[in-house]
Design a protein around this motif. Structure first.
Motif: not given
Length: 138
Positions: A29-32, A35-37, A44-45
């Motif tokens: 789930e670290l990849g998800i 990707a979300l971050v 946000t930028i």
């Protein structure tokens, strides 16, 4: 020979070189999350108001409706059935109650809620009758 070289610090340890790969395999789930971050950061930028309190509340409110639908659909799928009409039933219930509330704003919210619930139940009954007739049970 390799173990001896690793002990004396001549060769790099295989444990440290494979640590990141093993970490990624253990936590798929670290990849998800990454990707979300990345998406939230890029958005946000582009729009500095994206992470405002009001916008986050609106996003979570919208996601809660989808989450409730997903929970219901999960139960249907777990019981080895397939019912893709859940979104359509939500749409027609929302439209009908919106029209009712627009034309009759004095109606209490309890009546509007019961109407939405009734439309959902009615659509479910019609859907099941149609499904049963396709199976030859009626």
């Amino acid at each position: 020979m390799t173990a001896l070289a690793e002990e004396h610090g001549v060769a790099p340890s295989r444990q440290s070189s494979h640590f990141v790969a093993e970490l990624l395999l253990r936590f798929r789930e670290l990849g998800i999350v990454a990707a979300l971050v990345l998406v939230v950061g890029a958005t946000t930028i582009d729009n500095h108001r994206f992470l405002s309190i009001t916008n986050v509340q609106q996003i979570l409110a919208s996601a809660s409706i989808i989450a409730l639908l997903a929970i219901g659909e999960t139960i249907v799928i777990i019981t080895r059935n397939v019912d893709l009409s859940i979104g359509s039933v939500l749409g027609i219930s929302a439209y009908a109650t919106g029209v009712l509330y627009q034309h009759h704003p004095h109606v209490s919210l309890a009546v509007v809620f019961l109407m939405a619930l009734g439309i959902g139940v009615l659509c479910g009954v019609v859907n099941e009758i149609g499904r049963a007739s396709c199976r030859g049970r009626v």
